[in-house]
Design a protein around this motif. Sequence first.
Motif, PDB file in Angstrom:
ATOM      1  N   ARG A  97       5.560  74.277  68.342  1.00  0.00           N
ATOM      2  CA  ARG A  97       4.172  74.235  68.810  1.00  0.00           C
ATOM      3  C   ARG A  97       3.502  72.916  68.394  1.00  0.00           C
ATOM      4  NH1 ARG A  97       1.655  80.361  68.520  1.00  0.00           N
ATOM      5  NH2 ARG A  97       3.227  81.321  69.847  1.00  0.00           N
ATOM      6  N   TRP A  98       3.801  72.454  67.174  1.00  0.00           N
ATOM      7  CA  TRP A  98       3.261  71.159  66.733  1.00  0.00           C
ATOM      8  C   TRP A  98       3.776  70.016  67.603  1.00  0.00           C
ATOM      9  CZ3 TRP A  98      -0.546  68.975  64.233  1.00  0.00           C
ATOM     10  CH2 TRP A  98      -1.275  69.748  63.325  1.00  0.00           C
ATOM     11  N   SER A  99       4.996  70.108  68.082  1.00  0.00           N
ATOM     12  CA  SER A  99       5.513  69.031  68.931  1.00  0.00           C
ATOM     13  C   SER A  99       4.709  68.958  70.224  1.00  0.00           C
ATOM     14  CB  SER A  99       7.018  69.205  69.195  1.00  0.00           C
ATOM     15  OG  SER A  99       7.243  70.197  70.180  1.00  0.00           O
TER      16      SER A  99
ATOM     17  N   PHE B  75       1.006  64.157  59.429  1.00  0.00           N
ATOM     18  CA  PHE B  75       1.470  65.271  58.577  1.00  0.00           C
ATOM     19  C   PHE B  75       1.065  65.046  57.122  1.00  0.00           C
ATOM     20  CE2 PHE B  75       4.752  68.393  60.331  1.00  0.00           C
ATOM     21  CZ  PHE B  75       4.209  68.385  61.593  1.00  0.00           C
ATOM     22  N   THR B  76       1.162  63.804  56.675  1.00  0.00           N
ATOM     23  CA  THR B  76       0.812  63.501  55.289  1.00  0.00           C
ATOM     24  C   THR B  76      -0.661  63.812  55.046  1.00  0.00           C
ATOM     25  OG1 THR B  76       2.458  61.745  55.308  1.00  0.00           O
ATOM     26  CG2 THR B  76       0.852  61.702  53.508  1.00  0.00           C
ATOM     27  N   ARG B  77      -1.516  63.329  55.952  1.00  0.00           N
ATOM     28  CA  ARG B  77      -2.948  63.551  55.761  1.00  0.00           C
ATOM     29  C   ARG B  77      -3.302  65.028  55.830  1.00  0.00           C
ATOM     30  NH1 ARG B  77      -5.146  61.031  60.084  1.00  0.00           N
ATOM     31  NH2 ARG B  77      -5.556  63.069  60.968  1.00  0.00           N
ATOM     32  N   LEU B  78      -2.658  65.762  56.749  1.00  0.00           N
ATOM     33  CA  LEU B  78      -2.971  67.187  56.909  1.00  0.00           C
ATOM     34  C   LEU B  78      -2.253  68.054  55.872  1.00  0.00           C
ATOM     35  CD1 LEU B  78      -2.973  67.612  60.812  1.00  0.00           C
ATOM     36  CD2 LEU B  78      -4.907  67.265  59.290  1.00  0.00           C
ATOM     37  N   LYS B  79      -1.489  67.416  54.995  1.00  0.00           N
ATOM     38  CA  LYS B  79      -0.752  68.139  53.951  1.00  0.00           C
ATOM     39  C   LYS B  79       0.215  69.161  54.549  1.00  0.00           C
ATOM     40  CE  LYS B  79      -3.146  66.821  50.030  1.00  0.00           C
ATOM     41  NZ  LYS B  79      -3.657  65.522  50.461  1.00  0.00           N
TER      42      LYS B  79
ATOM     43  N   PRO C  53       4.239  70.042  55.643  1.00  0.00           N
ATOM     44  CA  PRO C  53       5.496  69.719  54.960  1.00  0.00           C
ATOM     45  C   PRO C  53       6.212  68.513  55.587  1.00  0.00           C
ATOM     46  CG  PRO C  53       5.704  71.744  56.231  1.00  0.00           C
ATOM     47  CD  PRO C  53       4.260  71.377  56.255  1.00  0.00           C
ATOM     48  N   LEU C  54       6.755  67.639  54.741  1.00  0.00           N
ATOM     49  CA  LEU C  54       7.339  66.392  55.233  1.00  0.00           C
ATOM     50  C   LEU C  54       8.862  66.454  55.355  1.00  0.00           C
ATOM     51  CD1 LEU C  54       5.178  63.853  53.176  1.00  0.00           C
ATOM     52  CD2 LEU C  54       4.731  64.814  55.432  1.00  0.00           C
ATOM     53  N   GLY C  55       9.464  67.582  55.115  1.00  0.00           N
ATOM     54  CA  GLY C  55      10.924  67.674  55.185  1.00  0.00           C
ATOM     55  C   GLY C  55      11.418  67.998  56.577  1.00  0.00           C
ATOM     56  N   GLU C  56      12.297  68.977  56.649  1.00  0.00           N
ATOM     57  CA  GLU C  56      12.941  69.376  57.903  1.00  0.00           C
ATOM     58  C   GLU C  56      11.941  69.692  59.033  1.00  0.00           C
ATOM     59  OE1 GLU C  56      15.854  69.145  58.963  1.00  0.00           O
ATOM     60  OE2 GLU C  56      15.999  70.601  60.607  1.00  0.00           O
ATOM     61  N   PRO C  57      10.857  70.426  58.777  1.00  0.00           N
ATOM     62  CA  PRO C  57       9.927  70.699  59.881  1.00  0.00           C
ATOM     63  C   PRO C  57       9.434  69.405  60.532  1.00  0.00           C
ATOM     64  CG  PRO C  57       9.349  72.039  57.996  1.00  0.00           C
ATOM     65  CD  PRO C  57      10.438  71.118  57.538  1.00  0.00           C
ATOM     66  N   MET C  58       9.076  68.425  59.692  1.00  0.00           N
ATOM     67  CA  MET C  58       8.551  67.185  60.254  1.00  0.00           C
ATOM     68  C   MET C  58       9.641  66.416  61.001  1.00  0.00           C
ATOM     69  SD  MET C  58       6.625  64.013  58.512  1.00  0.00           S
ATOM     70  CE  MET C  58       8.110  63.203  57.985  1.00  0.00           C
ATOM     71  N   ARG C  59      10.850  66.418  60.445  1.00  0.00           N
ATOM     72  CA  ARG C  59      11.947  65.729  61.120  1.00  0.00           C
ATOM     73  C   ARG C  59      12.113  66.261  62.541  1.00  0.00           C
ATOM     74  NH1 ARG C  59      16.139  66.453  63.356  1.00  0.00           N
ATOM     75  NH2 ARG C  59      16.304  68.637  62.744  1.00  0.00           N
ATOM     76  N   ARG C  60      12.008  67.575  62.698  1.00  0.00           N
ATOM     77  CA  ARG C  60      12.153  68.168  64.030  1.00  0.00           C
ATOM     78  C   ARG C  60      11.018  67.724  64.953  1.00  0.00           C
ATOM     79  NH1 ARG C  60      11.849  74.156  63.255  1.00  0.00           N
ATOM     80  NH2 ARG C  60      12.340  74.250  65.463  1.00  0.00           N
ATOM     81  N   VAL C  61       9.786  67.712  64.445  1.00  0.00           N
ATOM     82  CA  VAL C  61       8.651  67.306  65.274  1.00  0.00           C
ATOM     83  C   VAL C  61       8.817  65.850  65.710  1.00  0.00           C
ATOM     84  CG1 VAL C  61       6.145  67.013  65.382  1.00  0.00           C
ATOM     85  CG2 VAL C  61       7.113  68.990  64.185  1.00  0.00           C
ATOM     86  N   VAL C  62       9.215  64.986  64.770  1.00  0.00           N
ATOM     87  CA  VAL C  62       9.430  63.571  65.081  1.00  0.00           C
ATOM     88  C   VAL C  62      10.461  63.446  66.212  1.00  0.00           C
ATOM     89  CG1 VAL C  62      10.419  61.401  64.204  1.00  0.00           C
ATOM     90  CG2 VAL C  62       8.811  62.711  62.784  1.00  0.00           C
ATOM     91  N   ASN C  63      11.562  64.159  66.076  1.00  0.00           N
ATOM     92  CA  ASN C  63      12.639  64.068  67.057  1.00  0.00           C
ATOM     93  C   ASN C  63      12.180  64.561  68.437  1.00  0.00           C
ATOM     94  OD1 ASN C  63      15.310  63.215  67.442  1.00  0.00           O
ATOM     95  ND2 ASN C  63      16.122  65.303  67.266  1.00  0.00           N
TER      96      ASN C  63
END
Length: 468
Positions: A276-278, A315-319, A321-331
């Motif tokens: 959903r974030w993507s 993601f950093t500003r909104l606090k 998670p910067l791990g796997e969830p973010m990697r998926r959104v980036v991709n």
Amino acid sequence: MLQKELTHPIFNIVSEESQKLGFETFVVGGFVRDIYLKRASKDVDFVTVGSGIQLATAVKNRLQGAHLNVFKSFGTAQIKTSDWEFEFVGARKESYDRNSRKPKVEDGTFEDDIYRRDFTINTLAISLNKDHFGKLIDTFNGLDDLKNGIIKTPLDPKVTFSDDPLRMMRAIRFATQLDFFIEDQTFEALKSEAHRLSIISQERITDELQKVIRSTKPSIGFKILFDTKLLDKFFPELVRLQGVEFREGKGHKDNFYHTLQVLDQICTRTDDIWVRWSAILHDIAKPPTKRFVKGEGWTFHGHEDKGSRMVKPIFTRLKLPLGEPMRRVVNLVKLHLRPIALTKDNITDSAIRRLIFDAGDDLEDLLILCKSDITTKNKKKEERFQANLVHVEENIASVEERDQIRNWQPPIDGIEIMKMFDMRPGREIGLIKTALKDAILDGVITNDYEEAYKFVLEMGKQLGLQKQ
Ligand code: ATP
Ligand code: MG
């Protein structure tokens, strides 16, 4: 009377123990609201005119398999069973200081406690006192608001929101989850008090935002956040998507409303909050990449790459998670145009293999994003675009079945290449690795060790490297 809703044995126990202690006790808030909304809830809040800790301790001793947690400094206690959570708190009165959402708390009456609550629909209470067991107490006509689908503060909304600005996020979250209307004065106060959000921690704001995103139709919340200017306070990149510009008679779509439609559409296909974030972020770099090309129109070249690089700062500003969830959104943001490119004619197997390789385990989610990214109002077009994507999906499945590209790695990895030429990591090693991967995906060489070895040697020679 609501006795029949109070099925758990705890309600009778609380009633009896309160009687013994000489306390008046009520069920309040979300649990009562959810009875009328037919949302079964297993979180119960008890307010007692007396000591919540004392009452909880007495109740715990009569409940089998229950755990008691006492929070002395807050004067509250919690009983947990395997699937229920019960909170006990003494009735309180609150007064606020301008710079914090933490009020000064004193003991109060039942009315004081009801008056400090956020919305009329959350002021409903059920008496557990012997002579009124199961009686609804509706101080602010919360039941009418619940039936009419209205979010409204019991007291002056400006004061309510200024005292605890998190309530503004809660108002919008409830409006979204329940598809309720925010009453006019309450809505006006969201606008006038929006600046007060600055005293709320980002974690709490994000927590409410995530609840909006988990709802069936998150656009409801995002539109209110936008209209009240609350969104500007923590997510300006999304605000910038709004608006259309015309030049030489050519316009482009409003990317804010487009994004919200994509988000609502993706919610019918997945409950996964990161997918959903993507959707929320897929076009986030359209404003900074927007150009007008004379005679052609508007372009947003590279918005998928730039967008994928905007994910981390957001993601950093909104606090988040910067791990796997973010990697998926980036991709997903980076690849969101690729399946569309595969709907053209004359698509080679190697282009499909490349997408399978690049998307990896995100491939299904990527297709979900692409299908949701279709927002044309023309029914015919919409059907054609959807059919194209189904076709791409079938092509992917047949190439995947034959070549097993997913999670595939070339037969020689970077470490082995470094050893072959006694090199440290660097530009040359990267070049050779990519060239080897491309050669196999493009079918220039076959996918086996011998051929790969020869290929790497040859590449090394061209780059002037010595075999060790
Ligand atoms: P949910 O459990 O779905 O998040 P809820 O309404 O039960 O919704 P809780 O945070 O569990 O929310 O709070 C329980 C009750 O406490 C609410 O129904 C409301 O009456 C009151 N409450 C919670 N937060 C606030 C607040 N910030 N200001 C005033 N009252 C609040
Ligand atoms: Mg609750």
